[in-house]
Design an enzyme around this catalytic site. Structure first.
Site, short mmCIF file in Angstrom:
data_model
loop_
_atom_site.label_atom_id
_atom_site.label_comp_id
_atom_site.label_asym_id
_atom_site.label_seq_id
_atom_site.Cartn_x
_atom_site.Cartn_y
_atom_site.Cartn_z
N SER A 121 2.99 0.23 -2.92
CA SER A 121 4.01 0.61 -1.96
C SER A 121 3.86 2.08 -1.62
O SER A 121 3.49 2.88 -2.48
CB SER A 121 5.41 0.33 -2.52
OG SER A 121 6.42 0.69 -1.59
N LYS A 173 5.70 -6.57 -6.92
CA LYS A 173 5.64 -6.06 -5.54
C LYS A 173 6.31 -7.04 -4.58
O LYS A 173 6.97 -6.63 -3.61
CB LYS A 173 4.19 -5.83 -5.13
CG LYS A 173 4.00 -5.37 -3.68
CD LYS A 173 4.81 -4.13 -3.35
CE LYS A 173 4.35 -3.43 -2.08
NZ LYS A 173 4.17 -4.24 -0.89
N HIS A 176 9.94 -6.48 -4.93
CA HIS A 176 10.18 -5.18 -4.31
C HIS A 176 10.36 -5.34 -2.80
O HIS A 176 11.30 -4.80 -2.20
CB HIS A 176 9.00 -4.26 -4.62
CG HIS A 176 8.90 -3.01 -3.79
ND1 HIS A 176 8.43 -3.02 -2.49
CD2 HIS A 176 9.17 -1.72 -4.08
CE1 HIS A 176 8.44 -1.80 -2.01
NE2 HIS A 176 8.88 -0.98 -2.94
N ASN A 177 9.48 -6.09 -2.17
CA ASN A 177 9.57 -6.26 -0.72
C ASN A 177 10.76 -7.13 -0.32
O ASN A 177 11.35 -6.91 0.74
CB ASN A 177 8.27 -6.86 -0.18
CG ASN A 177 7.20 -5.80 -0.01
OD1 ASN A 177 7.18 -4.81 -0.73
ND2 ASN A 177 6.30 -6.01 0.94
N GLU A 180 13.57 -4.84 -0.27
CA GLU A 180 13.42 -4.01 0.93
C GLU A 180 14.02 -4.71 2.15
O GLU A 180 14.70 -4.08 2.97
CB GLU A 180 11.94 -3.72 1.14
CG GLU A 180 11.60 -2.88 2.34
CD GLU A 180 10.09 -2.74 2.47
OE1 GLU A 180 9.53 -3.30 3.44
OE2 GLU A 180 9.48 -2.09 1.60
#
Length: 302
Positions: A121, A173, A176-177, A180
């Site tokens: 990221s 990840k 994480h997205n 987001e």
């Protein structure tokens, strides 16, 4: 440290440049001749084939992939594997599905090759600010690539971590997205409400700037929101069309598989889908139903 970098798109090129500035030797390959020329102009050794990349790196090699997920990664690994030797480490720093990473690690292990999946990221700011790196793999393999991780991260002691076994890097990840998506949607909805409250004549760029200091909702995403509104206060010329890279979908699917409730992330993903539809059929049908049961007027398309 000698590192082979495959894939010189914007993020791959920036990561290669940061590695080079950190004192690493970078052997770079991309299908684009322009990308290779740009890499060479910065001091990297740019090569025209995967075979030449493998030959230019001392064994045991570290080869870092920054190519699109799915078929491009699959084809790259298929072409690269025969050119490597037992003990070489392949790092996938792209946005691959963690299931694919687990499968690929098992396949590569049969050839004696090691695999580390690194969720990355940082976007276009990573070159100057550093990247957040989530590494999955065996401890010895992550230790092999640690010098690169420390260089790419904001600092040697932060911004990167060995989060678990193979697959864990891309899984973290993915989540994480998904987060987001939810954060972006919350900001967008809040500013939409303020935009609609015309009687106050709110300066949204000023509000965003205000919230950046001392507010409990301050964040890097808010910093970027403030910058966007300062540049274009009415967002003129920007279409209300929001793409998704796939990880939001994977996050929601994982939640379904585990029976885990993720309403905010799921709705944020659904809203992105809706943003791509002009005159949704579902909304037309709602209008038709209201007309059927209540005689409510139907607004005709122009």
């Amino acid at each position: 440290m000698d590192i082979g970098m495959i894939g010189l798109g914007r993020m791959g090129a920036n990561m290669a440049a940061r590695l080079l500035r950190g004192g690493h030797r970078v052997v770079a390959f991309d299908l684009s001749a322009d990308a290779r020329r740009s890499a060479a102009s910065q001091g990297m050794q740019a090569v025209e084939s995967l075979e030449k990349l493998a030959s230019a790196l001392p064994a045991p090699r570290v080869v870092w992939l920054m190519v699109p997920s799915g078929a491009p990664t699959e084809e790259t690994l298929k072409d690269l594997t025969p050119r490597l030797q037992r003990g070489d480490v392949i790092v996938d720093g792209g946005n691959s599905n963690y299931h694919d990473s687990q499968r690929r690690a098992a396949q590569l292990a049969q050839a004696g090759l090691r695999f580390v999946d690194v969720g990355t990221s940082g976007g276009i700011w990573g070159l100057t600010e550093g990247y957040c790196l989530m590494a999955g793999g065996a401890a010895d393999d992550v230790a092999r690539v640690r010098p690169a991780l420390e260089t790419l991260a904001p600092a040697k002691d932060r911004g990167w971590a060995h989060v678990g076994p193979v697959g864990a890097g891309h899984f973290v990840k993915m989540v994480h997205n998904g987060i987001e998506y939810g954060l972006m949607q919350a900001y967008a909805e809040g500013f939409e409400l303020m935009h609609r409250k015309e009687e106050f004549g709110l300066d949204l760029a000023a509000v965003a700037e205000l919230w950046r200091h001392g507010s409990v909702v301050r964040s890097w995403l808010l910093d970027l929101t403030a910058a966007a509104l300062k540049e274009n206060r009415t967002l003129a010329g920007i279409a209300a069309y929001v793409s998704d890279s796939g990880e939001g979908r994977w996050t929601v699917q994982e939640a379904i598989d585990l029976g885990c409730s993720l309403p905010v992330i799921t709705l944020a993903l659904q809203n992105r889908f809706r943003s791509r539809t002009e005159s949704p059929f579902s909304d037309k049908l709602l209008a038709a139903m209201r007309n059927q049961f209540g005689g409510h007027a139907v607004k005709r398309e122009s």
